[in-house]
Design a protein around this motif. Structure first.
Motif, PDB file in Angstrom:
ATOM      1  N   ALA A  70      11.500   9.782  16.343  1.00  0.00           N
ATOM      2  CA  ALA A  70      10.869   9.075  15.221  1.00  0.00           C
ATOM      3  C   ALA A  70      11.944   8.525  14.289  1.00  0.00           C
ATOM      4  O   ALA A  70      12.973   9.150  14.047  1.00  0.00           O
ATOM      5  CB  ALA A  70       9.946  10.023  14.461  1.00  0.00           C
ATOM      6  N   HIS A  80       7.537   0.060  15.919  1.00  0.00           N
ATOM      7  CA  HIS A  80       6.477   1.039  15.727  1.00  0.00           C
ATOM      8  C   HIS A  80       6.985   2.366  15.178  1.00  0.00           C
ATOM      9  O   HIS A  80       6.292   3.372  15.242  1.00  0.00           O
ATOM     10  CB  HIS A  80       5.750   1.270  17.058  1.00  0.00           C
ATOM     11  CG  HIS A  80       5.027   0.055  17.550  1.00  0.00           C
ATOM     12  ND1 HIS A  80       5.668  -0.918  18.301  1.00  0.00           N
ATOM     13  CD2 HIS A  80       3.771  -0.368  17.370  1.00  0.00           C
ATOM     14  CE1 HIS A  80       4.804  -1.877  18.568  1.00  0.00           C
ATOM     15  NE2 HIS A  80       3.643  -1.581  18.026  1.00  0.00           N
ATOM     16  N   GLY A  81       8.207   2.352  14.656  1.00  0.00           N
ATOM     17  CA  GLY A  81       8.693   3.535  13.971  1.00  0.00           C
ATOM     18  C   GLY A  81       9.417   4.541  14.837  1.00  0.00           C
ATOM     19  O   GLY A  81       9.478   5.728  14.499  1.00  0.00           O
ATOM     20  N   TYR A  82       9.971   4.091  15.965  1.00  0.00           N
ATOM     21  CA  TYR A  82      10.760   4.976  16.806  1.00  0.00           C
ATOM     22  C   TYR A  82      12.124   4.354  17.068  1.00  0.00           C
ATOM     23  O   TYR A  82      12.342   3.173  16.819  1.00  0.00           O
ATOM     24  CB  TYR A  82      10.056   5.229  18.148  1.00  0.00           C
ATOM     25  CG  TYR A  82       8.758   5.975  18.027  1.00  0.00           C
ATOM     26  CD1 TYR A  82       7.547   5.301  18.011  1.00  0.00           C
ATOM     27  CD2 TYR A  82       8.739   7.364  17.927  1.00  0.00           C
ATOM     28  CE1 TYR A  82       6.341   5.982  17.885  1.00  0.00           C
ATOM     29  CE2 TYR A  82       7.540   8.053  17.811  1.00  0.00           C
ATOM     30  CZ  TYR A  82       6.351   7.359  17.794  1.00  0.00           C
ATOM     31  OH  TYR A  82       5.165   8.034  17.678  1.00  0.00           O
ATOM     32  N   SER A 124       0.137   4.031   1.599  1.00  0.00           N
ATOM     33  CA  SER A 124       0.011   4.852   2.806  1.00  0.00           C
ATOM     34  C   SER A 124       1.107   4.500   3.800  1.00  0.00           C
ATOM     35  O   SER A 124       1.521   3.346   3.905  1.00  0.00           O
ATOM     36  CB  SER A 124      -1.364   4.655   3.450  1.00  0.00           C
ATOM     37  OG  SER A 124      -1.508   3.313   3.835  1.00  0.00           O
ATOM     38  N   ASP A 125       1.570   5.465   4.506  1.00  0.00           N
ATOM     39  CA  ASP A 125       2.654   5.296   5.471  1.00  0.00           C
ATOM     40  C   ASP A 125       2.074   4.748   6.779  1.00  0.00           C
ATOM     41  O   ASP A 125       1.300   5.411   7.449  1.00  0.00           O
ATOM     42  CB  ASP A 125       3.296   6.669   5.716  1.00  0.00           C
ATOM     43  CG  ASP A 125       4.535   6.549   6.599  1.00  0.00           C
ATOM     44  OD1 ASP A 125       5.314   7.508   6.625  1.00  0.00           O
ATOM     45  OD2 ASP A 125       4.707   5.505   7.273  1.00  0.00           O
ATOM     46  N   PRO A 126       2.403   3.482   7.148  1.00  0.00           N
ATOM     47  CA  PRO A 126       1.790   2.911   8.350  1.00  0.00           C
ATOM     48  C   PRO A 126       2.412   3.435   9.631  1.00  0.00           C
ATOM     49  O   PRO A 126       1.957   3.164  10.718  1.00  0.00           O
ATOM     50  CB  PRO A 126       2.096   1.408   8.199  1.00  0.00           C
ATOM     51  CG  PRO A 126       3.372   1.383   7.434  1.00  0.00           C
ATOM     52  CD  PRO A 126       3.385   2.584   6.528  1.00  0.00           C
ATOM     53  N   LEU A 127       3.496   4.179   9.491  1.00  0.00           N
ATOM     54  CA  LEU A 127       4.249   4.577  10.677  1.00  0.00           C
ATOM     55  C   LEU A 127       4.039   6.053  10.976  1.00  0.00           C
ATOM     56  O   LEU A 127       3.721   6.803  10.065  1.00  0.00           O
ATOM     57  CB  LEU A 127       5.738   4.277  10.461  1.00  0.00           C
ATOM     58  CG  LEU A 127       5.988   2.774  10.327  1.00  0.00           C
ATOM     59  CD1 LEU A 127       7.312   2.521   9.635  1.00  0.00           C
ATOM     60  CD2 LEU A 127       5.992   2.107  11.691  1.00  0.00           C
ATOM     61  N   PRO A 128       4.228   6.459  12.205  1.00  0.00           N
ATOM     62  CA  PRO A 128       3.951   7.871  12.550  1.00  0.00           C
ATOM     63  C   PRO A 128       4.815   8.829  11.737  1.00  0.00           C
ATOM     64  O   PRO A 128       5.929   8.501  11.411  1.00  0.00           O
ATOM     65  CB  PRO A 128       4.283   7.943  14.037  1.00  0.00           C
ATOM     66  CG  PRO A 128       5.089   6.754  14.331  1.00  0.00           C
ATOM     67  CD  PRO A 128       4.715   5.700  13.334  1.00  0.00           C
ATOM     68  N   PRO A 188       6.820   1.937   2.604  1.00  0.00           N
ATOM     69  CA  PRO A 188       6.887   0.953   3.683  1.00  0.00           C
ATOM     70  C   PRO A 188       8.046  -0.021   3.506  1.00  0.00           C
ATOM     71  O   PRO A 188       8.611  -0.505   4.482  1.00  0.00           O
ATOM     72  CB  PRO A 188       5.558   0.222   3.594  1.00  0.00           C
ATOM     73  CG  PRO A 188       4.631   1.212   2.995  1.00  0.00           C
ATOM     74  CD  PRO A 188       5.448   2.028   2.046  1.00  0.00           C
ATOM     75  N   LYS A 235       2.880  14.270  21.170  1.00  0.00           N
ATOM     76  CA  LYS A 235       2.389  13.247  20.239  1.00  0.00           C
ATOM     77  C   LYS A 235       2.994  11.884  20.608  1.00  0.00           C
ATOM     78  O   LYS A 235       2.327  10.855  20.578  1.00  0.00           O
ATOM     79  CB  LYS A 235       2.783  13.645  18.810  1.00  0.00           C
ATOM     80  CG  LYS A 235       2.178  12.762  17.756  1.00  0.00           C
ATOM     81  CD  LYS A 235       2.493  13.276  16.348  1.00  0.00           C
ATOM     82  CE  LYS A 235       2.118  12.185  15.339  1.00  0.00           C
ATOM     83  NZ  LYS A 235       3.022  12.059  14.235  1.00  0.00           N
ATOM     84  N   SER A 264       0.858  -1.181   0.000  1.00  0.00           N
ATOM     85  CA  SER A 264       0.000   0.000   0.000  1.00  0.00           C
ATOM     86  C   SER A 264       0.891   1.226   0.000  1.00  0.00           C
ATOM     87  O   SER A 264       2.044   1.180   0.427  1.00  0.00           O
ATOM     88  CB  SER A 264      -0.903  -0.014   1.218  1.00  0.00           C
ATOM     89  OG  SER A 264      -0.247   0.584   2.296  1.00  0.00           O
ATOM     90  N   PHE A 287      11.049   1.393   5.111  1.00  0.00           N
ATOM     91  CA  PHE A 287      10.996   1.219   6.564  1.00  0.00           C
ATOM     92  C   PHE A 287      11.325  -0.218   6.937  1.00  0.00           C
ATOM     93  O   PHE A 287      12.010  -0.478   7.920  1.00  0.00           O
ATOM     94  CB  PHE A 287       9.609   1.593   7.100  1.00  0.00           C
ATOM     95  CG  PHE A 287       9.457   3.049   7.396  1.00  0.00           C
ATOM     96  CD1 PHE A 287       8.692   3.869   6.576  1.00  0.00           C
ATOM     97  CD2 PHE A 287      10.079   3.621   8.504  1.00  0.00           C
ATOM     98  CE1 PHE A 287       8.559   5.226   6.843  1.00  0.00           C
ATOM     99  CE2 PHE A 287       9.950   4.976   8.772  1.00  0.00           C
ATOM    100  CZ  PHE A 287       9.187   5.779   7.944  1.00  0.00           C
ATOM    101  N   ALA A 339       9.720   7.940   0.656  1.00  0.00           N
ATOM    102  CA  ALA A 339      10.035   6.683   1.350  1.00  0.00           C
ATOM    103  C   ALA A 339       8.801   5.813   1.465  1.00  0.00           C
ATOM    104  O   ALA A 339       7.742   6.261   1.878  1.00  0.00           O
ATOM    105  CB  ALA A 339      10.594   7.003   2.722  1.00  0.00           C
TER     106      ALA A 339
END
Lengths: 87, 471
Positions: free
Chosen positions: B137, B108-110, A83-87, B232, B33, A81, B235, B230
């Protein structure tokens, strides 16, 4: 003796950095010292891990092609997908 | 009131027992946040991360309101220890906890932007990550964990030095943000640094490549540019590479943790070799201590000279305990057992005759052990340790008792060891005549002058137990 070691150290660093830097680099806002020697070792390890990652992706893609084309089974790869799933 | 200053994003203050943090205006929205993120809530819920909440300016003490930024308050930890007081088992525990938290954050991206034992405090034997602003982040393409170097110098290398060379953690972590450098440890190992995978990977190679010395790339915290747009997949690759890097560190720490469990020392084997206590003596001593614990409504107990931790464990059934001893191997064993049994015991390496001093910039960044201990405890145990303080350390009996009373908030359980005792003679080595103040009559008089002797018992082996409380 120390001077010789400093010179050969900086030559080693220069050589490795030249070999390992494949993209342009930008400074990050870390306030702690990341340590040159540690970074170089980590860059080498990251290179190996990156290669492992691509090999793993290639293997998964090849397996999926085989499953779809030869065995005529449905694909197991979830559609990417945007969309960026991460914050 | 002075706060911390090393993190450019803000400062931490201890305002009369409240732990308050101010975050700069520019970074406050991202911080708020972050606190709302699912992964942070989950980590706080399971006690891995310290609880943090937003604070209205009205809730901030007047003297601090002048500072620009947004305010937050943290849960207060029961007893703050500094990494220089940790045993190897505790340091390894904190290292694995840091890696666990980082791995969870990475999912979770941190990611943690720094990694030092100073970011971890203990609730009993349970590690809690407390430096919340250290979480940032994750950027895709960020394939290097910049804090890895700090993790190595402050967690991994001090552990290696402690296990391989007996180099005390107290020395390598005197500055817990800097730790022990790869060059220093390489010098300690000499050519043996090339003799094991761990040593090559984590000491020899890094030291050979130089460390913050002259050369290109020095001082620049470089990252490859994030690819445009960027995805997924980027990541996923970043997470894969970082996990791979951290797994290597984790395995090295786990190998060290196994070696830590297998160690023993003269003191850790003490319980099996103390021929000077017959069963009757031990039974009487245990009964006395249990009676005192039941009669006094204490919530925090300090066990000085905890050794095998037997009496710390007894006290832990009634209160939170801090057990101190100067033998690191014994303290490691107490910590490991407390961790497994989940008892509220924080075991620290502290020599009461020379306790941890105040350290850091202007000697105010980290408080001394005595400053942190004052006012915290409502009972102090000094069992089978008085004679070591008297003979080995040369502290007069009066000062030992005075300090014990102060540390215990006016309540002291003291085991007096008379001069004819075999252990006293063993450490005095023929110089018994020097210790003229070491008589039970003098001990009783000194204690009676400082409070009321609630309980007193002469053990069959000639030692006397006193429980005294300030009037």
């Amino acid at each position: 003796m120390n001077k010789q070691r400093d010179v050969s150290n900086s030559r080693a660093q220069a050589g490795l950095l030249a070999a390992l830097s494949v993209a342009s680099v930008s400074p990050a806002l870390a306030y702690i010292d990341p340590g040159t020697g540690s970074m170089l070792v980590q860059m080498a390890l990251a290179g190996i891990a990156g290669a492992l990652f691509y090999f793993r992706q290639l293997r998964m893609a090849a397996g999926d092609w085989f499953r779809r084309v030869v065995l005529r089974q449905p694909s197991r790869v979830v559609a990417e997908s945007n969309s960026d799933p991460l914050p | 009131m002075s706060g911390t200053f090393r993190d450019p994003s803000g400062s931490l203050f201890d305002a009369d027992g409240r732990i308050l943090r101010v975050i700069r205006e520019a970074e406050a929205p991202a911080f708020r946040k972050l606190l709302d993120a699912d992964v942070i809530r989950a980590l706080v819920a399971k006690g891995a991360l310290v609880g943090t909440r937003s604070l209205d300016k009205a809730g901030v003490p007047e003297s601090l309101r002048v500072l620009a930024g947004e305010w937050f308050e943290h849960d207060r930890m029961g007893f703050v220890s500094v990494p220089a007081e940790w045993s190897a088992a505790m340091l390894a525990n904190a290292a694995l906890h840091t890696l666990d938290v980082n791995r969870e954050l990475l999912q979770h991206g941190y990611l943690l932007k720094d990694a030092t034992p100073a970011n971890v405090l203990f609730d009993g034997a349970r590690p809690v990550f407390v430096d919340v602003p250290s979480i940032e982040a994750l950027q895709p393409g960020q394939n290097l964990w910049l804090a890895r170097h700090q993790f190595e110098t402050t967690f991994l290398l001090p552990l290696l030095a402690c296990l391989d060379a007996g180099y005390p953690i107290q020395s390598s972590l005197s500055d817990p943000a800097r730790g022990l450098s790869h060059e220093q440890l390489a010098r300690v190992y000499g050519s043996r640094r090339w003799l094991s995978g761990d040593r090559i990977r984590h000491v020899a190679l890094v030291a050979a490549l130089g460390d913050a010395g002259g050369g290109p790339g020095n001082g620049r915290a470089s990252q490859p540019n994030a690819p445009v747009g960027a995805s997924p997949a980027d990541f996923e690759k970043t997470r894969f590479v970082l996990n791979h890097s951290m797994n290597g560190l984790r395995k090295a720490i786990e190998r060290l943790a196994k070696r830590i469990e297998q160690r023993h020392s003269h003191w850790s084997a003490y319980a099996g070799t103390r021929g000077h206590y017959a069963d009757a003596d031990l039974k009487a001593k245990r009964e006395f201590v249990e009676r005192v614990l039941q009669q006094t409504a204490c919530s925090w107990v300090l066990d000085v000279g905890a050794n095998t931790g037997e009496f710390s464990e007894m006290a832990a059934a009634h209160a939170s305990v801090v057990g101190i001893d100067l033998d690191e191997v014994s303290v490691s064993a107490i910590h490991s057992r407390a961790r497994q049994s989940k008892k509220p015991i924080q075991a620290l390496v502290v020599d009461l005759s020379q306790p941890t001093p105040a350290c850091g910039w202007r000697n105010t960044e980290r408080k001394s052990f005595l400053q942190r201990a004052t006012g915290r405890f409502d009972l102090c145990l000094m069992l089978a340790v008085g004679h070591h303080l008297r003979v080995t350390a040369g502290i007069p009996l009066e000062q030992i008792l005075e300090t014990g009373m102060q540390l215990g908030g006016g309540s002291l359980l003291f085991e007096f060891v008379p001069t004819p005792d075999p252990m006293f003679k063993a450490i005095a080595r023929g110089r018994e005549a020097l210790y003229t103040d070491n008589t039970v009559e003098n001990c009783e008089a000194l204690l009676a002058a400082r409070g009321r002797i609630e309980l007193q018992s002469l053990l069959p082996n000639g030692r006397t137990l006193f429980w005294v409380r300030a009037r």
